[in-house]
Design a protein around this motif. Structure first.
Motif, PDB file in Angstrom:
ATOM      1  N   UNK A   1       0.848  -1.233  -0.047  1.00  0.00           N
ATOM      2  CA  UNK A   1      -0.078  -0.123   0.053  1.00  0.00           C
ATOM      3  C   UNK A   1       0.840   1.156   0.008  1.00  0.00           C
ATOM      4  N   UNK A   2       1.781   1.202  -1.121  1.00  0.00           N
ATOM      5  CA  UNK A   2       2.603   2.484  -0.725  1.00  0.00           C
ATOM      6  C   UNK A   2       2.970   3.022  -2.267  1.00  0.00           C
ATOM      7  N   UNK A   3       2.455   4.243  -2.275  1.00  0.00           N
ATOM      8  CA  UNK A   3       2.277   5.174  -3.667  1.00  0.00           C
ATOM      9  C   UNK A   3       3.687   5.430  -4.190  1.00  0.00           C
ATOM     10  N   UNK A   4       4.833   5.709  -3.090  1.00  0.00           N
ATOM     11  CA  UNK A   4       6.214   5.458  -3.529  1.00  0.00           C
ATOM     12  C   UNK A   4       6.695   4.367  -4.254  1.00  0.00           C
ATOM     13  N   UNK A   5       6.388   2.939  -3.844  1.00  0.00           N
ATOM     14  CA  UNK A   5       6.719   1.913  -4.388  1.00  0.00           C
ATOM     15  C   UNK A   5       6.308   1.777  -6.000  1.00  0.00           C
ATOM     16  N   UNK A   6       4.848   2.184  -6.099  1.00  0.00           N
ATOM     17  CA  UNK A   6       4.303   2.243  -7.431  1.00  0.00           C
ATOM     18  C   UNK A   6       4.841   3.075  -8.285  1.00  0.00           C
ATOM     19  N   UNK A   7       5.285   4.231  -7.691  1.00  0.00           N
ATOM     20  CA  UNK A   7       6.094   5.291  -8.790  1.00  0.00           C
ATOM     21  C   UNK A   7       7.540   4.679  -9.127  1.00  0.00           C
ATOM     22  N   UNK A   8       8.135   3.932  -8.198  1.00  0.00           N
ATOM     23  CA  UNK A   8       9.237   3.175  -8.547  1.00  0.00           C
ATOM     24  C   UNK A   8       9.104   2.221  -9.241  1.00  0.00           C
ATOM     25  N   UNK A   9       8.037   1.413  -9.121  1.00  0.00           N
ATOM     26  CA  UNK A   9       7.811   0.211  -9.997  1.00  0.00           C
ATOM     27  C   UNK A   9       7.755   0.664 -11.362  1.00  0.00           C
ATOM     28  N   UNK A  10       7.005   2.096 -11.609  1.00  0.00           N
ATOM     29  CA  UNK A  10       6.734   2.587 -12.903  1.00  0.00           C
ATOM     30  C   UNK A  10       8.136   3.064 -13.725  1.00  0.00           C
ATOM     31  N   UNK A  11       9.036   3.535 -12.623  1.00  0.00           N
ATOM     32  CA  UNK A  11      10.270   3.821 -13.090  1.00  0.00           C
ATOM     33  C   UNK A  11      11.114   2.311 -13.393  1.00  0.00           C
ATOM     34  N   UNK A  12      10.931   1.323 -12.904  1.00  0.00           N
ATOM     35  CA  UNK A  12      11.524  -0.047 -13.439  1.00  0.00           C
ATOM     36  C   UNK A  12      10.960  -0.265 -14.603  1.00  0.00           C
ATOM     37  N   UNK A  13       9.485  -0.154 -15.009  1.00  0.00           N
ATOM     38  CA  UNK A  13       9.095  -0.348 -16.167  1.00  0.00           C
ATOM     39  C   UNK A  13       9.562   0.288 -17.320  1.00  0.00           C
ATOM     40  N   UNK A  14       9.707   1.613 -17.098  1.00  0.00           N
ATOM     41  CA  UNK A  14      10.461   2.480 -18.097  1.00  0.00           C
ATOM     42  C   UNK A  14      11.842   1.905 -18.402  1.00  0.00           C
ATOM     43  N   UNK A  15      12.386   1.746 -17.247  1.00  0.00           N
ATOM     44  CA  UNK A  15      13.983   1.151 -17.444  1.00  0.00           C
ATOM     45  C   UNK A  15      13.774  -0.029 -18.303  1.00  0.00           C
ATOM     46  N   UNK A  16      13.318  -1.048 -17.933  1.00  0.00           N
ATOM     47  CA  UNK A  16      13.185  -2.441 -18.758  1.00  0.00           C
ATOM     48  C   UNK A  16      12.631  -2.259 -20.137  1.00  0.00           C
ATOM     49  N   UNK A  17      11.647  -1.153 -20.476  1.00  0.00           N
ATOM     50  CA  UNK A  17      11.318  -0.789 -21.705  1.00  0.00           C
ATOM     51  C   UNK A  17      12.342  -0.361 -22.627  1.00  0.00           C
ATOM     52  N   UNK A  18      13.119   0.584 -21.999  1.00  0.00           N
ATOM     53  CA  UNK A  18      14.173   0.948 -22.704  1.00  0.00           C
ATOM     54  C   UNK A  18      15.464   0.002 -22.975  1.00  0.00           C
ATOM     55  N   UNK A  19      15.641  -0.755 -21.910  1.00  0.00           N
ATOM     56  CA  UNK A  19      16.685  -1.795 -22.035  1.00  0.00           C
ATOM     57  C   UNK A  19      16.352  -2.736 -23.063  1.00  0.00           C
ATOM     58  N   UNK A  20      15.062  -3.175 -23.118  1.00  0.00           N
ATOM     59  CA  UNK A  20      14.589  -4.184 -23.951  1.00  0.00           C
ATOM     60  C   UNK A  20      14.653  -3.687 -25.541  1.00  0.00           C
ATOM     61  N   UNK A  21      14.367  -2.323 -25.631  1.00  0.00           N
ATOM     62  CA  UNK A  21      14.354  -1.709 -27.143  1.00  0.00           C
ATOM     63  C   UNK A  21      15.996  -1.837 -27.415  1.00  0.00           C
ATOM     64  N   UNK A  22      16.833  -1.666 -26.707  1.00  0.00           N
ATOM     65  CA  UNK A  22      18.158  -1.712 -27.133  1.00  0.00           C
ATOM     66  C   UNK A  22      18.735  -2.944 -27.449  1.00  0.00           C
ATOM     67  N   UNK A  23      18.093  -3.924 -26.366  1.00  0.00           N
ATOM     68  CA  UNK A  23      18.452  -5.307 -26.560  1.00  0.00           C
ATOM     69  C   UNK A  23      17.648  -6.029 -27.940  1.00  0.00           C
TER      70      UNK A  23
END
Length: 145
Positions: free
Chosen positions: A97-119
């Motif tokens: 029940x952590x909004x901060x964790x959800x924001x960081x999870x979104x950052x993880x999603x953006x990171x992996x999206x960018x990483x996967x595009x390079x890959x």
């Protein structure tokens, strides 16, 4: 890769130190949905590791002797390991029940999206049939994205 090593522990820690933003029935529902997401993410990640087998590398660039895996969970998604981590991170945010964790999870999603595009650029250069594979599979989550 360094950003990944920083982001994932931050997601875990944020849920511990900033959780409990909602209480009662919303928290119970959130926890159940989050737990299901964490289990689903762990299964997606684990199956991705198993199905990749000897083709697994610590870096996103394919080895010269690697083969394109299009079976198992890779018939449904191109990056089940990344997808599993993303789904589990959002699940943890809901469980905690952590909004901060959800924001960081979104950052993880953006990171992996960018990483996967390079890959994927490396994979397309390495495997002749990669573009066809991309056209029939989702990136992270079966039938969703």
């Amino acid at each position: 890769m360094l950003l990944q090593v920083v982001l994932l522990p931050l997601v875990a820690l944020a849920g511990v130190v900033s959780g409990g933003a909602w209480q009662g029935t919303p928290a119970s529902i959130s926890a159940l949905v989050g737990l299901a997401a964490m289990v689903g993410g762990a299964l997606l990640l684990g199956r991705g590791l198993l199905d990749l087998g000897r083709n697994l590398t610590p870096v996103p660039r394919p080895r010269d002797d690697a083969q394109l895996v299009e079976t198992g969970v890779y018939a449904l998604v191109r990056h089940p390991i990344y997808g599993g981590i993303i789904v589990a991170a959002f699940g943890w945010g809901l469980v905690a029940a952590s909004p901060l964790t959800l924001v960081l999870a979104f950052a993880v999603a953006v990171f992996f999206d960018l990483k996967s595009r390079r890959e994927e650029a490396w994979l397309a250069a390495h495997y002749a049939g990669y573009r066809t594979y991309v056209s029939r599979t989702r990136r992270f989550v079966p039938r969703i994205y």
